[in-house]
Design a protein around this motif. Structure first.
Motif, short mmCIF file in Angstrom:
data_model
loop_
_atom_site.label_atom_id
_atom_site.label_comp_id
_atom_site.label_asym_id
_atom_site.label_seq_id
_atom_site.Cartn_x
_atom_site.Cartn_y
_atom_site.Cartn_z
N ARG A 129 0.83 -1.21 0.00
CA ARG A 129 0.00 0.00 0.00
C ARG A 129 0.86 1.25 0.00
N ALA A 130 1.98 1.22 0.72
CA ALA A 130 2.88 2.37 0.76
C ALA A 130 3.40 2.70 -0.63
N ALA A 131 3.87 1.68 -1.34
CA ALA A 131 4.42 1.91 -2.68
C ALA A 131 3.36 2.42 -3.64
N GLU A 132 2.16 1.86 -3.55
CA GLU A 132 1.09 2.27 -4.46
C GLU A 132 0.63 3.70 -4.17
N SER A 133 0.46 4.03 -2.90
CA SER A 133 -0.04 5.37 -2.57
C SER A 133 0.99 6.44 -2.88
N ALA A 134 2.28 6.14 -2.72
CA ALA A 134 3.31 7.11 -3.06
C ALA A 134 3.34 7.39 -4.56
N ARG A 135 3.19 6.33 -5.35
CA ARG A 135 3.18 6.51 -6.81
C ARG A 135 1.95 7.32 -7.23
N GLU A 136 0.81 7.07 -6.58
CA GLU A 136 -0.40 7.83 -6.91
C GLU A 136 -0.26 9.31 -6.56
N ALA A 137 0.56 9.63 -5.57
CA ALA A 137 0.70 11.02 -5.12
C ALA A 137 1.57 11.85 -6.04
N VAL A 138 2.39 11.21 -6.86
CA VAL A 138 3.30 11.92 -7.76
C VAL A 138 2.62 12.11 -9.10
N ALA A 139 2.59 13.34 -9.58
CA ALA A 139 1.86 13.64 -10.81
C ALA A 139 2.42 12.88 -12.00
N HIS A 140 3.74 12.80 -12.11
CA HIS A 140 4.38 12.12 -13.24
C HIS A 140 5.49 11.23 -12.71
N PRO A 141 5.16 10.00 -12.31
CA PRO A 141 6.16 9.10 -11.74
C PRO A 141 7.32 8.84 -12.71
N VAL A 142 8.52 8.76 -12.16
CA VAL A 142 9.73 8.51 -12.95
C VAL A 142 10.43 7.30 -12.38
N GLU A 143 10.84 6.36 -13.25
CA GLU A 143 11.56 5.19 -12.78
C GLU A 143 13.01 5.55 -12.47
#
Length: 553
Positions: A129-143
């Protein structure tokens, strides 16, 4: 018997994470190149976790001797990180902790429960859940960033074990492997020869979790992280996308979900590195923009923004009346200067008159390392004595000093914990002395000054002096509550008596705007009549100062 995650393990985790980030802060700052090479990711992560630790400790202190419940502790951890989040990586870490707390506290749609401990399966789902919610919070996720490291930790934690120690160890090992791979995913990291700084910080936090559960210290991140941090400290760092936006804007926001959704869209059109974390009416907003005013205005339209922090990537904090980058002095530098963090406009004037370059400290907004570095540059001297005047700024000041040294400035950090200690140091400063001799004299004067602060209790709580009620006056001596009272004069007088019991020659009083002048008169008279040969000097702290500061030399 399988290891579980209970309130004591969470408390230990927070403390160990703060210790680890304090230890690794300079290394993480040194490899900070993305999204902006401002060299403060380690410091920002430290300050974010420090706020989480304070919130957790407050929950324990409020219920002693009985332990708090697990949901209360993990919610406090997440809330503390949210309100104290600093920078891009600190904001993402706050969302990672919030995601974990939602599962561990049973707030994530029935994913968890309200038991006194969490098993391996709950911790596994919390990491996911931590990983998913952090990615959702970033407008444009970058690998190749902390998001990648968080996802890898969650993936590695998948397995049958019900032991939280096994789950944490697997997550830590997966995060380390993902961290080493980040230069191959993000070109700016490869060019600089470093791993992702935010990911490096997350590895430290996961290592602390593993240690808290197993009791065994983990191996340092090592490898590319340590090696390349040393390389990066000796080479110029570069931004990911050329010059990029000019300002970083951060604020807490009280707003509903629909308003925040509209805010995300508007801020995404204004700049980049947009991260909006939080929920339940309280959000932490982070964005890089060229028009800082527009970013704040968008927050005003969405709800109530506060703790607004605007930092110019070239010159420090835009709340300050700083010169622009082009107007930093370019002539012959002075031999020596003093740079001091000062709470209150009145004290700022006093320090300035004494020749110091001042960095004002606003309530709830400690200056960042970039702001201190800029102040050192503005001082324009070959040698600088840095006075942080706050115990909580020790790591921030150390980071600024290290950065200034790489620019050829000789910096001595005197670990002053209060502005009255800084006043004592300034009083013996002599620029004609050799630098080392001057630093020794100033350090000795600061160390010989006991300090106290009068504050007002915000809520009922346990203290070293007993139970205080909301609205009580607290006398904190050397950082610990020593006196509780209902009257400001009597509380200050009792605090003074406690301090002077060990002797003293000089009392310094710094009064905030809310303290009437007759209070100082009564305290001066008390000292004069009770303690022979002890002098008293009184200053006005002015706006944004503490209620009262007391120094005894």
């Amino acid at each position: 018997m399988p290891q579980v995650l209970d309130v004591h393990a969470v408390r230990a985790w927070c403390a160990l994470a703060l210790e680890a980030l304090g230890r690794d802060r300079e290394e993480i700052d040194a490899i900070n190149v993305y999204p902006v090479a401002d060299g403060d990711t380690g410091t920002n992560l430290y300050l974010t976790v420090e706020s989480a630790v304070q919130a957790v400790e407050a929950v324990f202190a409020g219920l002693e001797p009985a332990p708090p419940a697990l949901p209360d502790v993990v919610r406090a951890m997440a809330h503390g990180a949210l309100i104290g989040a600093r920078g891009n990586s600190g904001t993402i870490l706050a969302q990672l902790l919030r995601g974990m707390s939602q599962v561990l506290a049973g707030d994530a749609g029935g994913e968890g429960d309200h038991s006194e401990s969490a098993d391996g399966d709950s911790l596994r789902r919390a990491l996911r859940r931590a990983a998913e919610s952090a990615r959702e919070a970033v407008a444009h996720p970058v690998e190749g960033t902390v998001l990648t490291v968080a996802a890898a930790a969650a993936d590695a934690a998948d397995g049958p074990s019900a032991d939280c120690g096994d789950v944490a160890r697997a997550a830590y090992d997966g995060a380390r492997a993902a961290l080493d791979a980040t230069p191959g995913q993000l070109a700016v990291l490869a060019r600089a020869g470093v791993v992702d700084a935010g990911g490096r910080g997350l590895v430290a936090v996961l290592g602390a979790l593993t240690e808290a559960l197993s009791g065994d210290p983990v191996a340092p991140a090592g490898g590319r992280g340590v090696h390349h941090a040393r390389v990066a400290a000796d080479q110029p760092l570069e931004c990911a996308d050329g010059e990029g936006p000019a300002f970083e804007v951060i604020y807490l926001l009280e707003a509903d979900d629909q308003a925040v959704a509209r805010l995300r869209t508007r801020l995404d059109g204004l700049g980049d590195s947009l991260v909006v974390v939080g929920g339940d009416g309280l959000w932490n907003v982070h964005v890089h923009v060229d028009d800082a005013g527009a970013a704040v205005e968008a927050g005003v339209e969405a709800g109530r923004p506060y703790r607004i922090r605007i930092t110019h990537f070239a010159v420090g904090d835009a709340h300050m009346t700083h010169p622009t980058k082009g107007s930093v002095p370019t002539g012959e530098p002075a031999q020596r200067a003093i740079v001091a963090v000062v709470p209150g406009e009145g004290l700022a004037g006093l320090y300035s008159e004494a020749g110091a370059t001042v960095v004002p400290e606003r309530p709830g907004e400690a200056p960042g390392s970039g702001e201190l570095v800029e102040a050192i540059r503005r001082a324009h001297a070959r040698e600088v004595v840095l006075l942080p005047n706050d115990a909580e700024l020790r790591h921030t000041a150390a980071a600024a000093a290290e950065q200034a040294r790489t620019e050829g400035v000789r910096v001595a950090l005197i670990p002053t914990r209060s502005a009255v200690q800084g006043i004592a140091a300034l009083a013996v400063h002599e620029k004609e002395r050799r630098f080392d001799e001057d630093v020794v004299a100033m350090t000795s004067a600061a160390g010989a000054t006991r300090y106290a602060e009068l504050a007002v209790a915000e809520r009922q709580s346990w203290t070293m002096a007993g139970i205080c009620q909301a609205g009580d006056f607290l006398g904190l001596i050397d950082g610990d509550v020593a006196v509780i009272g209902e009257d400001v004069t009597r509380t200050a007088r009792t605090t003074l008596d406690r301090m002077l019991a060990a002797g003293g020659e000089m009392v310094t009083l710094v009064l905030g705007d809310d303290v009437p002048g007759e209070v100082a008169d009564r305290l001066e008279r008390h000292v004069r009549e009770t303690y022979l040969a002890v002098d008293t000097v009184v200053y006005r702290g002015g706006r944004n100062s503490a209620l009262m500061l007391i120094g005894v030399e």
